[in-house]
Design a protein around this motif. Sequence first.
Motif, PDB file in Angstrom:
ATOM      1  N   ALA A  67       0.882  -1.087   0.134  1.00 51.46           N
ATOM      2  CA  ALA A  67       0.207   0.130  -0.044  1.00 51.46           C
ATOM      3  C   ALA A  67       0.743   1.305  -0.150  1.00 51.46           C
ATOM      4  O   ALA A  67       0.604   2.148  -0.700  1.00 51.46           O
ATOM      5  CB  ALA A  67      -1.067  -0.056   1.285  1.00 51.46           C
ATOM      6  N   THR A  92      -0.234   3.005  -3.395  1.00 48.90           N
ATOM      7  CA  THR A  92      -1.338   3.695  -3.266  1.00 48.90           C
ATOM      8  C   THR A  92      -1.291   5.207  -4.256  1.00 48.90           C
ATOM      9  O   THR A  92      -2.196   5.626  -4.849  1.00 48.90           O
ATOM     10  CB  THR A  92      -1.764   4.097  -1.825  1.00 48.90           C
ATOM     11  OG1 THR A  92      -1.732   2.747  -1.344  1.00 48.90           O
ATOM     12  CG2 THR A  92      -3.019   4.765  -1.692  1.00 48.90           C
ATOM     13  N   ARG A 107      -4.834   0.593  -4.522  1.00 46.87           N
ATOM     14  CA  ARG A 107      -4.923   0.525  -3.037  1.00 46.87           C
ATOM     15  C   ARG A 107      -5.042  -1.193  -2.627  1.00 46.87           C
ATOM     16  O   ARG A 107      -5.116  -2.040  -3.423  1.00 46.87           O
ATOM     17  CB  ARG A 107      -6.179   1.066  -2.778  1.00 46.87           C
ATOM     18  CG  ARG A 107      -6.500   2.260  -2.884  1.00 46.87           C
ATOM     19  CD  ARG A 107      -7.900   2.806  -2.564  1.00 46.87           C
ATOM     20  NE  ARG A 107      -9.015   2.320  -3.171  1.00 46.87           N
ATOM     21  CZ  ARG A 107      -9.683   1.151  -2.836  1.00 46.87           C
ATOM     22  NH1 ARG A 107      -9.517   0.712  -1.687  1.00 46.87           N
ATOM     23  NH2 ARG A 107     -10.667   0.583  -3.535  1.00 46.87           N
ATOM     24  N   ASN A 154      -5.462  -3.887   0.672  1.00 45.51           N
ATOM     25  CA  ASN A 154      -5.941  -3.996   2.279  1.00 45.51           C
ATOM     26  C   ASN A 154      -6.150  -5.447   2.397  1.00 45.51           C
ATOM     27  O   ASN A 154      -6.066  -6.174   1.581  1.00 45.51           O
ATOM     28  CB  ASN A 154      -7.427  -3.297   2.160  1.00 45.51           C
ATOM     29  CG  ASN A 154      -7.320  -1.692   2.099  1.00 45.51           C
ATOM     30  OD1 ASN A 154      -6.989  -1.398   3.185  1.00 45.51           O
ATOM     31  ND2 ASN A 154      -7.741  -1.120   0.933  1.00 45.51           N
ATOM     32  N   SER A 207      -6.341   2.460   2.424  1.00 47.49           N
ATOM     33  CA  SER A 207      -5.320   1.630   2.045  1.00 47.49           C
ATOM     34  C   SER A 207      -4.199   1.267   3.112  1.00 47.49           C
ATOM     35  O   SER A 207      -4.186   1.932   3.922  1.00 47.49           O
ATOM     36  CB  SER A 207      -4.553   2.247   0.845  1.00 47.49           C
ATOM     37  OG  SER A 207      -3.867   1.331   0.165  1.00 47.49           O
TER      38      SER A 207
END
Length: 256
Positions: free
Chosen positions: A173, A177, A182, A184, A241
């Motif tokens: 991330a 990002t 992104r 997660n 993120s």
Amino acid sequence: MKDRFSLDGQVAIITGGGTGIGRGTALVLARRGADVVLAGRRREPLEATAKEVQALGRRALAVPTDVTDPAQCQELVDAALNELGRLDILVNNAGGAETKSIAKWTEDEWHQVIALNLGSVWFLSRCAARPMLEQRKGAIVNISSGASLLSMPQAAPYGAAKAGANSLTGSMAAAWTGKGVRVNAIAVGAVRAATLVDVAALHGVDPETFGRTNASGRLGDPEEIAHGVLFFASDASSFCSGQTLYMHGGPGLAGI
């Protein structure tokens, strides 16, 4: 107002896509407009899930893949691009391990667990990130485990691998990002799936017992986790993120 949960026109790769959380995720993302590429070692469950996705009016591609093999990871991404034309979402869901005491793990078993639960996230995410970075938009969701956050001696290698996946989530991330991709993770508690049922049977335990330790008092459903994936995969989480969300039914009386 634009539906920020819409995935219309997007393509998702889902590993471990034939059963459990992978199957549930494929169906949820398809209902929101995504076409899906289903990866896993066994063709039959992949094709069964693909038919369910197609019945929803979306395209689905079953690609038998060993995600511990970097070359096959690249072939999986290439298949998505060649057959469906793009790649927007990666769900690193493949994983799992036996449960046994620390002393009983062999060296080969250690390496297998690390390769499946951590190595696959490393190799496949880097392959998938390339086209996402080129289009400056994409989402990667790593399916982790509550074992990554707790001390579980019967699942020590698995927990260590999933903790590594949490760490990779943050590192990727931080790297991607700002370039539109992104990353997660979801740390999953006890969910009603074949792997949990198999473990329970091995130890002669009712699977529902695992669910009674959380605040909800029950096992999770694969599609409940899939809706968490939808959040992270869609623009609904556009300002999120590098996070690991713990979905486990709420802390029980011990606060865990």
